[in-house]
Write a protein that holds these residues in place. Structure first.
Motif, PDB file in Angstrom:
ATOM      1  N   SER A  89       0.823  -1.208   0.000  1.00  0.00           N
ATOM      2  CA  SER A  89       0.000   0.000   0.000  1.00  0.00           C
ATOM      3  C   SER A  89       0.859   1.260   0.000  1.00  0.00           C
ATOM      4  CB  SER A  89      -0.928  -0.011   1.219  1.00  0.00           C
ATOM      5  OG  SER A  89      -1.677   1.179   1.292  1.00  0.00           O
ATOM      6  N   GLN A  90       1.904   1.274   0.847  1.00  0.00           N
ATOM      7  CA  GLN A  90       2.771   2.446   0.946  1.00  0.00           C
ATOM      8  C   GLN A  90       3.525   2.717  -0.350  1.00  0.00           C
ATOM      9  OE1 GLN A  90       5.320   1.954   4.394  1.00  0.00           O
ATOM     10  NE2 GLN A  90       3.949   3.197   5.639  1.00  0.00           N
ATOM     11  N   HIS A  91       3.847   1.659  -1.092  1.00  0.00           N
ATOM     12  CA  HIS A  91       4.626   1.816  -2.317  1.00  0.00           C
ATOM     13  C   HIS A  91       3.756   1.805  -3.577  1.00  0.00           C
ATOM     14  CE1 HIS A  91       7.683   0.708   0.636  1.00  0.00           C
ATOM     15  NE2 HIS A  91       8.569   1.247  -0.169  1.00  0.00           N
ATOM     16  N   ASN A  92       2.441   1.918  -3.379  1.00  0.00           N
ATOM     17  CA  ASN A  92       1.501   2.051  -4.500  1.00  0.00           C
ATOM     18  C   ASN A  92       1.552   0.855  -5.445  1.00  0.00           C
ATOM     19  OD1 ASN A  92      -0.514   3.362  -6.002  1.00  0.00           O
ATOM     20  ND2 ASN A  92       0.986   4.335  -7.349  1.00  0.00           N
ATOM     21  N   TRP A  93       1.668  -0.335  -4.870  1.00  0.00           N
ATOM     22  CA  TRP A  93       1.670  -1.546  -5.686  1.00  0.00           C
ATOM     23  C   TRP A  93       0.282  -2.163  -5.788  1.00  0.00           C
ATOM     24  CZ3 TRP A  93       6.322  -5.379  -5.611  1.00  0.00           C
ATOM     25  CH2 TRP A  93       7.502  -4.689  -5.938  1.00  0.00           C
ATOM     26  N   ASP A  94      -0.597  -1.864  -4.836  1.00  0.00           N
ATOM     27  CA  ASP A  94      -1.920  -2.474  -4.890  1.00  0.00           C
ATOM     28  C   ASP A  94      -3.004  -1.461  -4.548  1.00  0.00           C
ATOM     29  OD1 ASP A  94      -1.778  -2.143  -2.158  1.00  0.00           O
ATOM     30  OD2 ASP A  94      -2.275  -4.210  -1.658  1.00  0.00           O
ATOM     31  N   ARG A  95      -4.255  -1.852  -4.783  1.00  0.00           N
ATOM     32  CA  ARG A  95      -5.420  -1.020  -4.501  1.00  0.00           C
ATOM     33  C   ARG A  95      -6.595  -1.949  -4.217  1.00  0.00           C
ATOM     34  NH1 ARG A  95      -8.617  -0.460  -9.506  1.00  0.00           N
ATOM     35  NH2 ARG A  95      -7.594  -1.706 -11.122  1.00  0.00           N
ATOM     36  N   LYS A  96      -7.682  -1.394  -3.755  1.00  0.00           N
ATOM     37  CA  LYS A  96      -8.882  -2.172  -3.495  1.00  0.00           C
ATOM     38  C   LYS A  96      -9.853  -2.028  -4.660  1.00  0.00           C
ATOM     39  CE  LYS A  96      -8.058  -4.058   0.483  1.00  0.00           C
ATOM     40  NZ  LYS A  96      -7.967  -5.532   0.600  1.00  0.00           N
ATOM     41  N   LEU A  97     -10.323  -3.165  -5.162  1.00  0.00           N
ATOM     42  CA  LEU A  97     -11.297  -3.191  -6.240  1.00  0.00           C
ATOM     43  C   LEU A  97     -12.398  -4.166  -5.842  1.00  0.00           C
ATOM     44  CD1 LEU A  97     -12.102  -2.324  -9.115  1.00  0.00           C
ATOM     45  CD2 LEU A  97     -10.752  -4.252  -9.982  1.00  0.00           C
ATOM     46  N   ASN A  98     -13.579  -3.628  -5.537  1.00  0.00           N
ATOM     47  CA  ASN A  98     -14.685  -4.465  -5.040  1.00  0.00           C
ATOM     48  C   ASN A  98     -14.256  -5.280  -3.815  1.00  0.00           C
ATOM     49  OD1 ASN A  98     -16.283  -3.536  -7.158  1.00  0.00           O
ATOM     50  ND2 ASN A  98     -15.721  -5.244  -8.496  1.00  0.00           N
ATOM     51  N   ASN A  99     -13.556  -4.593  -2.896  1.00  0.00           N
ATOM     52  CA  ASN A  99     -13.070  -5.217  -1.656  1.00  0.00           C
ATOM     53  C   ASN A  99     -12.076  -6.348  -1.899  1.00  0.00           C
ATOM     54  OD1 ASN A  99     -14.617  -3.572   0.098  1.00  0.00           O
ATOM     55  ND2 ASN A  99     -16.426  -4.839  -0.294  1.00  0.00           N
ATOM     56  N   THR A 100     -11.436  -6.332  -3.060  1.00  0.00           N
ATOM     57  CA  THR A 100     -10.432  -7.340  -3.402  1.00  0.00           C
ATOM     58  C   THR A 100      -9.135  -6.643  -3.781  1.00  0.00           C
ATOM     59  OG1 THR A 100     -12.161  -8.817  -4.234  1.00  0.00           O
ATOM     60  CG2 THR A 100      -9.905  -9.302  -4.907  1.00  0.00           C
ATOM     61  N   ARG A 101      -8.005  -7.239  -3.424  1.00  0.00           N
ATOM     62  CA  ARG A 101      -6.705  -6.655  -3.766  1.00  0.00           C
ATOM     63  C   ARG A 101      -6.487  -6.739  -5.272  1.00  0.00           C
ATOM     64  NH1 ARG A 101      -3.987  -8.728  -0.186  1.00  0.00           N
ATOM     65  NH2 ARG A 101      -3.457  -6.905   1.068  1.00  0.00           N
ATOM     66  N   ALA A 102      -6.043  -5.620  -5.868  1.00  0.00           N
ATOM     67  CA  ALA A 102      -5.753  -5.570  -7.297  1.00  0.00           C
ATOM     68  C   ALA A 102      -4.501  -4.726  -7.505  1.00  0.00           C
ATOM     69  CB  ALA A 102      -6.927  -4.979  -8.074  1.00  0.00           C
ATOM     70  N   SER A 103      -3.856  -4.905  -8.641  1.00  0.00           N
ATOM     71  CA  SER A 103      -2.640  -4.154  -8.938  1.00  0.00           C
ATOM     72  C   SER A 103      -2.985  -2.731  -9.362  1.00  0.00           C
ATOM     73  CB  SER A 103      -1.842  -4.854 -10.042  1.00  0.00           C
ATOM     74  OG  SER A 103      -2.666  -5.086 -11.172  1.00  0.00           O
ATOM     75  N   THR A 104      -2.026  -1.830  -9.202  1.00  0.00           N
ATOM     76  CA  THR A 104      -2.191  -0.447  -9.646  1.00  0.00           C
ATOM     77  C   THR A 104      -1.555  -0.271 -11.024  1.00  0.00           C
ATOM     78  OG1 THR A 104      -0.108   0.223  -8.625  1.00  0.00           O
ATOM     79  CG2 THR A 104      -2.099   0.387  -7.269  1.00  0.00           C
ATOM     80  N   TYR A 105      -1.853   0.852 -11.644  1.00  0.00           N
ATOM     81  CA  TYR A 105      -1.224   1.165 -12.933  1.00  0.00           C
ATOM     82  C   TYR A 105       0.293   1.235 -12.770  1.00  0.00           C
ATOM     83  CZ  TYR A 105       0.065   3.790 -17.127  1.00  0.00           C
ATOM     84  OH  TYR A 105       0.659   4.201 -18.292  1.00  0.00           O
ATOM     85  N   TYR A 106       0.726   1.812 -11.641  1.00  0.00           N
ATOM     86  CA  TYR A 106       2.167   1.953 -11.370  1.00  0.00           C
ATOM     87  C   TYR A 106       2.862   0.591 -11.335  1.00  0.00           C
ATOM     88  CZ  TYR A 106       6.393   2.707  -8.577  1.00  0.00           C
ATOM     89  OH  TYR A 106       7.689   2.707  -8.121  1.00  0.00           O
ATOM     90  N   SER A 107       2.308  -0.366 -10.569  1.00  0.00           N
ATOM     91  CA  SER A 107       2.970  -1.669 -10.426  1.00  0.00           C
ATOM     92  C   SER A 107       2.853  -2.507 -11.696  1.00  0.00           C
ATOM     93  CB  SER A 107       2.395  -2.432  -9.230  1.00  0.00           C
ATOM     94  OG  SER A 107       1.022  -2.721  -9.412  1.00  0.00           O
TER      95      SER A 107
END
Length: 227
Positions: free
Chosen positions: A161-179
């Motif tokens: 989370s701190q390094h912007n590798w993941d995000r929440k999508l429908n309460n599920t962990r998903a990758s970010t554009y950055y990662s």
């Protein structure tokens, strides 16, 4: 008689954030609140570290203040901090050697050699695991990554989370554009068909988060140094 000067043992707010799975900015906020309330013993000024071209505050805390901080942040993690302090103090005792005592020097050398062998064995095992992952393009799921890196899920979740590798999508962990752009992580989507108890068909999107080989290499280097 040779007098040894003992350096002060401290633990950084960044390390406490990792051990408790808290965001570092929240740890800093709590430190400042405790300082303002004059609850911490040490009247300390923040130090600085650089991250992505920006400078941020962090604190070095003595044993008493770090325990007070964790008790305020997450009482359930107090045992982890106590364990960490025991390791720090044990390591300090092993390295606090009278250079004029040949027996003490011999013991210190043996301890150091054993530690090096142990760390090399751990690193070789981790490197073999990472090499195996690198040869498979699919990557690994979050829980598997925690087992490979030998870290708690809360710690890895906080780091991602701190390094912007993941995000929440429908309460599920998903990758970010950055990662995704950097080849660290990816998210796979699958349309799944099911039948309701009343016989009506329905579909939903299954979301799966993966840490790719390149991402695992970054994590292995980071958490390997943290040890």
């Amino acid at each position: 008689m040779n007098t040894l000067v003992e350096p002060a043992l401290t633990m950084s707010s960044r390390e406490i954030a990792e051990l408790t799975g808290k965001e570092h900015k929240n740890v800093i906020r709590t430190v400042k609140d405790l300082l303002a309330a004059e609850i911490l013993d040490a009247q300390i000024e923040p130090l600085k570290f650089e991250y992505r071209g920006q400078w941020f505050d962090y604190y070095e805390l003595n044993k008493r203040d770090s325990l007070v901080l964790v008790a305020r942040l997450s009482p359930e993690f107090t045992a982890h901090i106590v364990d960490r302090w025991q390791k720090l103090e044990k390591k300090f005792k092993q390295t606090n050697v009278d250079l004029h005592d040949p027996h003490a020097l011999r013991r210190a050398l043996l301890n150091y050699t054993e530690q090096v062998i142990h760390l090399e064995t751990q690193n070789q095992s981790l490197e073999r695991t990472i090499d195996t992952i690198t040869q498979t393009p699919a990557g690994v799921k979050f829980q598997q990554a925690c087992k490979i890196l030998n870290i708690k899920q809360a710690i890895l979740a906080n780091w991602l989370s701190q390094h912007n590798w993941d995000r929440k999508l429908n309460n599920t962990r998903a990758s970010t554009y950055y990662s995704q752009e950097r080849g660290y992580c990816e998210t796979k989507y699958e349309e799944v068909a099911r039948i309701r108890p009343n016989g009506d068909p329905y579909t939903f999107t299954k979301i799966e988060f993966f840490i790719l080989p390149k991402g695992m290499q970054v994590l292995a280097k980071y958490f390997g140094k943290a040890e």
